[in-house]
Enzyme design. Structure first.
Site, PDB file in Angstrom:
ATOM      1  N   ASP A   1       0.836  -1.193   0.000  1.00  0.00           N
ATOM      2  CA  ASP A   1       0.000   0.000   0.000  1.00  0.00           C
ATOM      3  C   ASP A   1       0.877   1.251   0.000  1.00  0.00           C
ATOM      4  O   ASP A   1       2.080   1.180   0.293  1.00  0.00           O
ATOM      5  CB  ASP A   1      -0.942   0.008   1.218  1.00  0.00           C
ATOM      6  CG  ASP A   1      -0.248  -0.393   2.516  1.00  0.00           C
ATOM      7  OD1 ASP A   1       0.996  -0.421   2.562  1.00  0.00           O
ATOM      8  OD2 ASP A   1      -0.951  -0.685   3.492  1.00  0.00           O
TER       9      ASP A   1
ATOM     10  N   ASN B   1      -7.310  -2.068  14.398  1.00  0.00           N
ATOM     11  CA  ASN B   1      -8.730  -2.306  14.097  1.00  0.00           C
ATOM     12  C   ASN B   1      -8.933  -3.518  13.179  1.00  0.00           C
ATOM     13  O   ASN B   1     -10.008  -3.713  12.634  1.00  0.00           O
ATOM     14  CB  ASN B   1      -9.352  -1.049  13.467  1.00  0.00           C
ATOM     15  CG  ASN B   1      -8.709  -0.685  12.131  1.00  0.00           C
ATOM     16  OD1 ASN B   1      -7.829  -1.399  11.644  1.00  0.00           O
ATOM     17  ND2 ASN B   1      -9.149   0.404  11.541  1.00  0.00           N
TER      18      ASN B   1
ATOM     19  N   HIS C   1      -7.221  -4.156  10.334  1.00  0.00           N
ATOM     20  CA  HIS C   1      -6.940  -3.982   8.905  1.00  0.00           C
ATOM     21  C   HIS C   1      -5.679  -4.737   8.492  1.00  0.00           C
ATOM     22  O   HIS C   1      -4.774  -4.961   9.298  1.00  0.00           O
ATOM     23  CB  HIS C   1      -6.885  -2.499   8.493  1.00  0.00           C
ATOM     24  CG  HIS C   1      -5.687  -1.721   8.918  1.00  0.00           C
ATOM     25  ND1 HIS C   1      -5.764  -0.599   9.724  1.00  0.00           N
ATOM     26  CD2 HIS C   1      -4.366  -1.852   8.623  1.00  0.00           C
ATOM     27  CE1 HIS C   1      -4.557  -0.101   9.902  1.00  0.00           C
ATOM     28  NE2 HIS C   1      -3.690  -0.841   9.249  1.00  0.00           N
TER      29      HIS C   1
ATOM     30  N   GLU D   1      -9.421  -1.321   5.367  1.00  0.00           N
ATOM     31  CA  GLU D   1     -10.025  -0.932   6.633  1.00  0.00           C
ATOM     32  C   GLU D   1     -11.320  -1.721   6.864  1.00  0.00           C
ATOM     33  O   GLU D   1     -11.871  -2.308   5.918  1.00  0.00           O
ATOM     34  CB  GLU D   1     -10.333   0.572   6.589  1.00  0.00           C
ATOM     35  CG  GLU D   1      -9.085   1.454   6.509  1.00  0.00           C
ATOM     36  CD  GLU D   1      -8.441   1.694   7.865  1.00  0.00           C
ATOM     37  OE1 GLU D   1      -8.395   0.753   8.691  1.00  0.00           O
ATOM     38  OE2 GLU D   1      -7.969   2.825   8.081  1.00  0.00           O
TER      39      GLU D   1
HETATM   40  C1  GLP Z   1       0.096   0.187   8.419  1.00  0.00           C
HETATM   41  C2  GLP Z   1       0.022  -0.653   7.156  1.00  0.00           C
HETATM   42  C3  GLP Z   1      -0.212  -2.097   7.484  1.00  0.00           C
HETATM   43  C4  GLP Z   1       0.383  -2.419   8.827  1.00  0.00           C
HETATM   44  C5  GLP Z   1      -0.371  -1.674   9.906  1.00  0.00           C
HETATM   45  C6  GLP Z   1       0.182  -1.857  11.309  1.00  0.00           C
HETATM   46  O1  GLP Z   1      -0.151   1.466   8.206  1.00  0.00           O
HETATM   47  N1  GLP Z   1      -0.870  -0.196   6.150  1.00  0.00           N
HETATM   48  O2  GLP Z   1       0.332  -2.880   6.436  1.00  0.00           O
HETATM   49  O3  GLP Z   1       0.309  -3.787   9.084  1.00  0.00           O
HETATM   50  O4  GLP Z   1      -0.579  -0.327   9.554  1.00  0.00           O
HETATM   51  O5  GLP Z   1       1.361  -1.128  11.520  1.00  0.00           O
HETATM   52  P1  GLP Z   1       2.263  -1.276  12.810  1.00  0.00           P
HETATM   53  O6  GLP Z   1       3.132  -2.450  12.600  1.00  0.00           O
HETATM   54  O7  GLP Z   1       3.033   0.014  12.890  1.00  0.00           O
HETATM   55  O8  GLP Z   1       1.339  -1.451  13.972  1.00  0.00           O
END
Ligand code: GLP
Length: 252
Positions: A68, A137, A139, A144
């Site tokens: 992403d 949440n 995702h 989302e």
């Molecule tokens: C991000 C990404 C996800 C990731 C998630 C958790 O923004 N879009 O691919 O798994 O949020 O991130 P973190 O590892 O910082 O909790």
């Protein structure tokens, strides 16, 4: 789902790095591997980079893909996921970022960019391995809650909770953009193998819903229950709300 719970986040990251390194080492031909951003995978990237530097792991057959990217951010913006992956992974393992595996957040037409990206993934034969994190949440990538479980790569609006969780995540980040181009849940489910790493208490609720809850668009990660080859690697804090955690304790 094959779930393994480790005493510490460090042990969980080490196991995840081992799983990914084993997949990379077993590649007989160039294959697409998707890499996530976030705080969680950094410890894994540190280990993969160390193994590559020691000469114990070659990324020569890896076609790297991102999951992403924030809409509106050019690839050289320090808060972009392009920059994150270069900094934490590609530059350290000597992989040249390939246009095919990158999403342009600043594309004039983000919907068209998402379609192009979906086609690039298909052209590479789909993801041989998709490495994932999970949002508080539930995702995955930037799918989302409410995302269709069959969704393909597209432009997606981010929730306020995700924007708050990601504020300051990337070095040099300012305000978090409110849209992103993300691979879809359907895209992820077509991966041949999936490895998801979650660590820390903030993930405990999402992890329990992913593994033991119903399959629902309200917890996008629960869609992974439909995939036959998913490894979930957790530390104890992230596993704290699992009801059947004693059944998952085998780190094999
Ligand atoms: C991000 C990404 C996800 C990731 C998630 C958790 O923004 N879009 O691919 O798994 O949020 O991130 P973190 O590892 O910082 O909790």
């Amino acid at each position: 789902m094959r779930v393994a719970i480790f005493a510490s986040a460090d042990d969980a990251a080490a196991r995840t790095a081992e799983l990914i390194a084993a997949e990379i080492a077993s590649l007989a031909a160039p294959a697409a591997i998707a890499f996530p951003t976030g705080r969680t995978p950094v410890a894994v990237y540190d280990r993969l980079a160390a193994r590559a530097a020691e000469g114990g792991l070659s990324f020569g057959r890896v076609l790297p893909f991102m999951l992403d990217e924030y809409a509106g951010l050019p690839p050289d913006h320090p808060a972009s996921f392009n920059a994150f992956l270069r900094r934490h992974l590609f530059d350290r393992i000597g992989i040249a970022a390939r246009r095919e595996g990158l999403i342009r957040g600043d594309a004039a037409d983000p919907e068209a960019e998402a379609l192009r990206y979906e086609a690039e993934i298909a052209r590479a034969g789909g993801f041989a391995l998709c490495f994932l994190g999970i949002g508080d949440n539930g995702h995955i990538a930037f799918n989302e809650p409410g995302s269709s479980l069959g969704s393909r790569s597209r432009l997606r609006r981010l929730t306020r909770t995700t924007m708050a969780a990601n504020a300051g995540e990337q070095d040099g980040a300012g305000t978090v953009p409110d849209h992103a181009v993300t691979v879809g849940i359907g895209t992820i489910l077509e991966s041949r193998k999936i490895v998801l790493l979650a660590t820390g208490a903030a993930k405990a609720d999402a992890v329990a819903r992913m593994i033991e809850g119903p399959v629902t668009a309200m917890c996008p990660a629960s869609a992974l229950q439909l995939h036959p080859r998913v490894r979930v690697v957790l530390d104890q804090a992230a596993a704290a709300r699992l009801r059947r955690s004693e059944d998952y304790a085998d780190p094999a």
